[in-house]
Design a protein around this motif. Structure first.
Motif, PDB file in Angstrom:
ATOM      1  N   ARG A   4       0.852  -1.181   0.000  1.00 29.15           N
ATOM      2  CA  ARG A   4       0.000   0.000   0.000  1.00 29.15           C
ATOM      3  C   ARG A   4       0.887   1.229   0.000  1.00 29.15           C
ATOM      4  N   HIS A   5       0.764   2.032  -1.031  1.00 27.62           N
ATOM      5  CA  HIS A   5       1.604   3.208  -1.167  1.00 27.62           C
ATOM      6  C   HIS A   5       1.119   4.304  -0.239  1.00 27.62           C
ATOM      7  N   HIS A   6       2.063   5.101   0.263  1.00 27.92           N
ATOM      8  CA  HIS A   6       1.720   6.233   1.118  1.00 27.92           C
ATOM      9  C   HIS A   6       2.694   7.371   0.851  1.00 27.92           C
ATOM     10  N   SER A   7       2.286   8.541   1.217  1.00 32.75           N
ATOM     11  CA  SER A   7       3.133   9.714   1.031  1.00 32.75           C
ATOM     12  C   SER A   7       4.225   9.765   2.080  1.00 32.75           C
ATOM     13  N   LYS A   8       5.294  10.457   1.761  1.00 35.08           N
ATOM     14  CA  LYS A   8       6.355  10.731   2.721  1.00 35.08           C
ATOM     15  C   LYS A   8       6.586  12.227   2.757  1.00 35.08           C
ATOM     16  N   LEU A   9       7.135  12.674   3.851  1.00 37.83           N
ATOM     17  CA  LEU A   9       7.442  14.079   4.029  1.00 37.83           C
ATOM     18  C   LEU A   9       8.910  14.324   3.736  1.00 37.83           C
ATOM     19  N   ILE A  10       9.193  15.402   3.056  1.00 37.66           N
ATOM     20  CA  ILE A  10      10.568  15.831   2.803  1.00 37.66           C
ATOM     21  C   ILE A  10      10.739  17.157   3.518  1.00 37.66           C
ATOM     22  N   THR A  11      11.667  17.176   4.471  1.00 37.15           N
ATOM     23  CA  THR A  11      11.861  18.358   5.305  1.00 37.15           C
ATOM     24  C   THR A  11      13.311  18.813   5.216  1.00 37.15           C
ATOM     25  N   PRO A  12      13.537  20.078   4.877  1.00 36.50           N
ATOM     26  CA  PRO A  12      14.926  20.556   4.884  1.00 36.50           C
ATOM     27  C   PRO A  12      15.429  20.682   6.317  1.00 36.50           C
ATOM     28  N   ALA A  13      16.710  20.456   6.492  1.00 37.63           N
ATOM     29  CA  ALA A  13      17.378  20.652   7.774  1.00 37.63           C
ATOM     30  C   ALA A  13      18.593  21.539   7.509  1.00 37.63           C
ATOM     31  N   ASP A  14      19.357  21.826   8.538  1.00 40.02           N
ATOM     32  CA  ASP A  14      20.538  22.671   8.371  1.00 40.02           C
ATOM     33  C   ASP A  14      21.484  22.071   7.340  1.00 40.02           C
ATOM     34  N   ASP A  15      22.022  22.933   6.491  1.00 41.45           N
ATOM     35  CA  ASP A  15      22.985  22.486   5.490  1.00 41.45           C
ATOM     36  C   ASP A  15      24.215  21.907   6.179  1.00 41.45           C
ATOM     37  N   LEU A  16      25.005  21.158   5.410  1.00 42.17           N
ATOM     38  CA  LEU A  16      26.205  20.516   5.938  1.00 42.17           C
ATOM     39  C   LEU A  16      27.406  20.936   5.099  1.00 42.17           C
ATOM     40  N   SER A  17      28.408  21.450   5.761  1.00 42.31           N
ATOM     41  CA  SER A  17      29.666  21.791   5.102  1.00 42.31           C
ATOM     42  C   SER A  17      30.707  20.770   5.539  1.00 42.31           C
ATOM     43  N   VAL A  18      31.262  20.050   4.566  1.00 38.12           N
ATOM     44  CA  VAL A  18      32.289  19.042   4.845  1.00 38.12           C
ATOM     45  C   VAL A  18      33.489  19.334   3.953  1.00 38.12           C
ATOM     46  N   ARG A  19      34.567  18.629   4.185  1.00 37.01           N
ATOM     47  CA  ARG A  19      35.758  18.808   3.360  1.00 37.01           C
ATOM     48  C   ARG A  19      35.398  18.612   1.890  1.00 37.01           C
ATOM     49  N   GLY A  20      35.534  19.671   1.103  1.00 38.38           N
ATOM     50  CA  GLY A  20      35.335  19.595  -0.338  1.00 38.38           C
ATOM     51  C   GLY A  20      33.914  19.794  -0.828  1.00 38.38           C
ATOM     52  N   ALA A  21      32.938  20.029   0.087  1.00 39.52           N
ATOM     53  CA  ALA A  21      31.566  20.164  -0.398  1.00 39.52           C
ATOM     54  C   ALA A  21      30.691  20.945   0.579  1.00 39.52           C
ATOM     55  N   TYR A  22      29.712  21.611  -0.002  1.00 38.42           N
ATOM     56  CA  TYR A  22      28.650  22.253   0.759  1.00 38.42           C
ATOM     57  C   TYR A  22      27.354  21.608   0.298  1.00 38.42           C
ATOM     58  N   LEU A  23      26.608  21.012   1.244  1.00 38.83           N
ATOM     59  CA  LEU A  23      25.465  20.173   0.901  1.00 38.83           C
ATOM     60  C   LEU A  23      24.186  20.655   1.580  1.00 38.83           C
ATOM     61  N   LYS A  24      23.125  20.809   0.802  1.00 40.15           N
ATOM     62  CA  LYS A  24      21.803  21.031   1.371  1.00 40.15           C
ATOM     63  C   LYS A  24      21.367  19.706   2.001  1.00 40.15           C
ATOM     64  N   TRP A  25      20.558  19.774   3.052  1.00 36.89           N
ATOM     65  CA  TRP A  25      20.150  18.561   3.769  1.00 36.89           C
ATOM     66  C   TRP A  25      18.638  18.398   3.730  1.00 36.89           C
ATOM     67  N   TYR A  26      18.191  17.178   3.429  1.00 37.09           N
ATOM     68  CA  TYR A  26      16.770  16.850   3.432  1.00 37.09           C
ATOM     69  C   TYR A  26      16.539  15.565   4.215  1.00 37.09           C
ATOM     70  N   ASP A  27      15.555  15.598   5.109  1.00 39.76           N
ATOM     71  CA  ASP A  27      15.095  14.396   5.804  1.00 39.76           C
ATOM     72  C   ASP A  27      13.859  13.897   5.071  1.00 39.76           C
ATOM     73  N   ILE A  28      13.788  12.589   4.852  1.00 39.98           N
ATOM     74  CA  ILE A  28      12.635  11.972   4.191  1.00 39.98           C
ATOM     75  C   ILE A  28      12.096  10.907   5.138  1.00 39.98           C
ATOM     76  N   ARG A  29      10.786  10.999   5.423  1.00 39.24           N
ATOM     77  CA  ARG A  29      10.204  10.094   6.411  1.00 39.24           C
ATOM     78  C   ARG A  29       8.709   9.960   6.192  1.00 39.24           C
ATOM     79  N   SER A  30       8.136   8.925   6.767  1.00 42.81           N
ATOM     80  CA  SER A  30       6.685   8.779   6.801  1.00 42.81           C
ATOM     81  C   SER A  30       6.126   9.774   7.809  1.00 42.81           C
ATOM     82  N   PRO A  31       4.886  10.226   7.615  1.00 39.08           N
ATOM     83  CA  PRO A  31       4.318  11.213   8.523  1.00 39.08           C
ATOM     84  C   PRO A  31       4.328  10.806  10.003  1.00 39.08           C
ATOM     85  N   GLY A  32       4.225   9.540  10.315  1.00 36.53           N
ATOM     86  CA  GLY A  32       4.178   9.097  11.711  1.00 36.53           C
ATOM     87  C   GLY A  32       5.527   8.900  12.367  1.00 36.53           C
ATOM     88  N   THR A  33       6.612   9.193  11.664  1.00 34.83           N
ATOM     89  CA  THR A  33       7.952   8.995  12.225  1.00 34.83           C
ATOM     90  C   THR A  33       8.674  10.332  12.319  1.00 34.83           C
TER      91      THR A  33
END
Length: 148
Positions: free
Chosen positions: A19-48
């Motif tokens: 049974r298919h269900h929707s998931k939520l995509i939520t931005p979080a604080d960006d991450l800067s690591v050696r050699g890259a700057y990355l936008k951050w997204y959390d993906i989860r089911s609504p109940g988690t």
């Protein structure tokens, strides 16, 4: 295409009880690591929830991998998706833009109390170019309609 699909014995590899269900995509604080700057997204089911502990562990893993050179970024911009897949499975997808228009990706998986392990051994891999993403988006929408 409908006739060809009708000849398939199953439902295109979809389990009958899925049974298919929707998931939520939520931005979080960006991450800067050696050699890259990355936008951050959390993906989860609504109940988690993506807890600070889960996110911090993933961030520390990526930072350590970049610092050690296991994940060799080269002055890049990109994004990270931390996907809680269900149960105890987490995917960590680190993506960067390379060659002006290509999205490259390294995928890690974590099960239960284990550690993150690379899914496809080897280096950072090309996924789709900026133009191919239009077709990917179209197919994502079509597949979601099919699953519903």
């Amino acid at each position: 295409m409908t006739e060809a699909v009708a000849r398939l014995a199953g439902a295109g590899s979809v389990a009958p009880d899925y049974r298919h269900h929707s998931k939520l995509i939520t931005p979080a604080d960006d991450l800067s690591v050696r050699g890259a700057y990355l936008k951050w997204y959390d993906i989860r089911s609504p109940g988690t929830q993506v807890t600070d502990e889960i996110r911090d562990e993933a961030r520390a893993f990526l930072a350590s991998s970049a610092e050690s050179g296991d994940l060799a970024f080269q002055d890049e911009l990109g994004l990270v998706m931390l996907h809680l897949c269900g149960g105890e499975v987490r995917l960590l997808l680190a993506c960067t833009w390379r060659n002006e228009n290509e999205l490259w990706e390294t995928v890690y998986a974590k099960q239960g109390d284990g550690s993150y392990e690379i899914v496809r051994p080897g280096s950072h891999k090309a996924t789709y170019c900026v133009w191919e993403l239009g077709a990917v988006w179209h197919e994502q929408q079509a597949w979601t309609r099919y699953l519903y």
